[in-house]
Write an enzyme that holds these catalytic residues in place. Structure first.
Site, mmCIF file in Angstrom:
data_model
loop_
_atom_site.group_PDB
_atom_site.id
_atom_site.type_symbol
_atom_site.label_atom_id
_atom_site.label_comp_id
_atom_site.label_asym_id
_atom_site.label_seq_id
_atom_site.Cartn_x
_atom_site.Cartn_y
_atom_site.Cartn_z
ATOM 1 N N ASP A 140 38.009 39.573 29.904
ATOM 2 C CA ASP A 140 36.616 39.838 30.286
ATOM 3 C C ASP A 140 35.811 40.369 29.096
ATOM 4 O OD1 ASP A 140 34.443 39.968 31.944
ATOM 5 O OD2 ASP A 140 35.058 41.795 32.984
ATOM 6 N N ASN A 200 33.467 32.572 39.560
ATOM 7 C CA ASN A 200 32.766 32.183 38.324
ATOM 8 C C ASN A 200 32.127 30.802 38.436
ATOM 9 O OD1 ASN A 200 35.336 33.605 36.139
ATOM 10 N ND2 ASN A 200 33.452 34.563 36.916
HETATM 11 C C1 IPE Z 1 37.000 38.094 36.020
HETATM 12 O O1 IPE Z 1 35.899 38.446 35.277
HETATM 13 C C2 IPE Z 1 37.309 36.635 35.872
HETATM 14 C C3 IPE Z 1 37.737 36.195 34.539
HETATM 15 C C4 IPE Z 1 37.930 36.942 33.507
HETATM 16 C C5 IPE Z 1 37.977 34.791 34.406
HETATM 17 P P1 IPE Z 1 34.420 38.531 35.911
HETATM 18 O O2 IPE Z 1 33.515 38.875 34.816
HETATM 19 O O3 IPE Z 1 34.141 37.293 36.672
HETATM 20 O O4 IPE Z 1 34.596 39.718 36.945
HETATM 21 P P2 IPE Z 1 33.514 40.675 37.610
HETATM 22 O O5 IPE Z 1 32.434 39.796 38.172
HETATM 23 O O6 IPE Z 1 32.997 41.556 36.538
HETATM 24 O O7 IPE Z 1 34.266 41.437 38.650
HETATM 25 C C1 IPE Z 2 34.855 36.555 30.789
HETATM 26 O O1 IPE Z 2 33.703 36.995 30.197
HETATM 27 C C2 IPE Z 2 34.946 35.050 30.827
HETATM 28 C C3 IPE Z 2 34.740 34.482 32.161
HETATM 29 C C4 IPE Z 2 34.580 35.146 33.264
HETATM 30 C C5 IPE Z 2 34.706 33.023 32.242
HETATM 31 P P1 IPE Z 2 32.353 37.205 31.006
HETATM 32 O O2 IPE Z 2 31.557 35.957 30.903
HETATM 33 O O3 IPE Z 2 32.605 37.682 32.373
HETATM 34 O O4 IPE Z 2 31.685 38.344 30.138
HETATM 35 P P2 IPE Z 2 30.796 39.555 30.627
HETATM 36 O O5 IPE Z 2 31.545 40.251 31.725
HETATM 37 O O6 IPE Z 2 29.502 38.961 31.130
HETATM 38 O O7 IPE Z 2 30.620 40.402 29.429
HETATM 39 MG MG MG Z 3 32.794 39.537 33.142
#
Ligand code: IPE
Ligand code: IPE
Ligand code: MG
Length: 251
Positions: free
Chosen positions: A17, A65
């Site tokens: 993340d 996502n």
């Molecule tokens: C979890 O991260 C999913 C992945 C890393 C693929 P998110 O960024 O989607 O999670 P939330 O929304 O902060 O809980």
């Molecule tokens: C994790 O990074 C990757 C995926 C969930 C695909 P994020 O895209 O969730 O990054 P933040 O949480 O917005 O920083």
């Molecule tokens: Mg995230």
């Protein structure tokens, strides 16, 4: 960072993340953050293979996502496609077998096709399993398992009285893969976001503020060292563990 080669987690799961926040920090678009995140994937896959980790599950895309802006989902598909094309030879060389969990039918046809090719090509490798969670949701996985069990009951393939934890786990997409010993989540969030809900009943959690694109081998080693300093009691007492009950506990 020193780690003990005799007490490695057999299975590491990672919630990768922070790509978006990394991009914001560098005043660039989110998609470039994801691109940089792919580099960290390469680094960590290689490092785990070198260290001798047997199973690595990476949360690459959650079912939730898929509801992000279309442009971002499209870019993630593109990056996944690119990763698979570039990495397949390297995975082969390293003896890594690729598997997936999640609903890959929700991915684009090209990505789905590449995944199938990569899985077939690496099917006989046995040095490490790289398990990508794509379009994955823990609750969806459990519901799917329940439906399949009900069907198998209806067709008398299984009887209600025979359903137990082990049988249930065999209906999950992770069937055959041991539960994660260590979960790492980057970017300073303290939640599991619908990841491996059943499987993480006794997993050790490690949270770090490092944003995923900045995650390096040293961060992985720090997480493993932290894990090695913990006592996994599985609900029992320290004394019981010392009396070597540990093998009977994991069931
Ligand atoms: C979890 O991260 C999913 C992945 C890393 C693929 P998110 O960024 O989607 O999670 P939330 O929304 O902060 O809980
Ligand atoms: C994790 O990074 C990757 C995926 C969930 C695909 P994020 O895209 O969730 O990054 P933040 O949480 O917005 O920083
Ligand atoms: Mg995230």
């Amino acid at each position: 960072m020193e780690i003990n080669g005799n007490d490695l987690p057999q299975h590491i799961a990672i919630i990768m993340d922070g790509n978006g926040r990394w991009a914001a920090k560098h005043a660039i678009g989110r998609i470039r953050g994801h691109r940089k995140g792919v580099q960290a994937v390469r680094t960590v896959v290689r490092a785990c293979r070198e260290i001798g980790i047997k199973y690595l599950t990476l949360f690459a895309l959650s079912v939730e996502n898929m509801g992000r802006p279309q442009e971002e989902v499209k870019a993630l598909m593109f990056l996944l496609d690119e990763y698979l094309s570039k990495e397949i030879n390297d995975l082969q060389k390293q003896g890594i077998k690729l598997t997936t969990i999640g609903e890959i039918d929700n991915l684009t046809p090209q990505v789905k096709e590449k995944l199938l090719q990569a899985k077939t090509a690496t099917a006989d490798n046995n040095k490490m399993i790289l398990n990508l969670a794509l379009g994955y949701g823990g609750r969806d996985e459990i519901i799917f398992a329940v439906k399949k069990i009900i069907k198998d009951c209806q067709f008398s393939k299984i009887q209600l009285k025979d359903i137990n934890k082990k049988v249930f786990a065999g209906y999950l997409q992770t069937a055959g893969i041991p539960d994660p010993d260590l979960l790492i989540r980057t970017s300073g969030e303290y939640r599991i976001s619908n990841f491996l809900l059943w499987q993480m009943a006794y997993t050790e959690f490690y949270f770090t503020d490092v944003l995923w694109p900045d995650f390096q081998k040293k961060d992985l080693l720090t997480a493993i060292a932290d894990y090695q300093n913990r006592e996994r009691r599985f609900g029992l007492t320290s004394d019981q563990l010392k009396k070597n009950c540990r093998n009977n506990i994991k069931e």
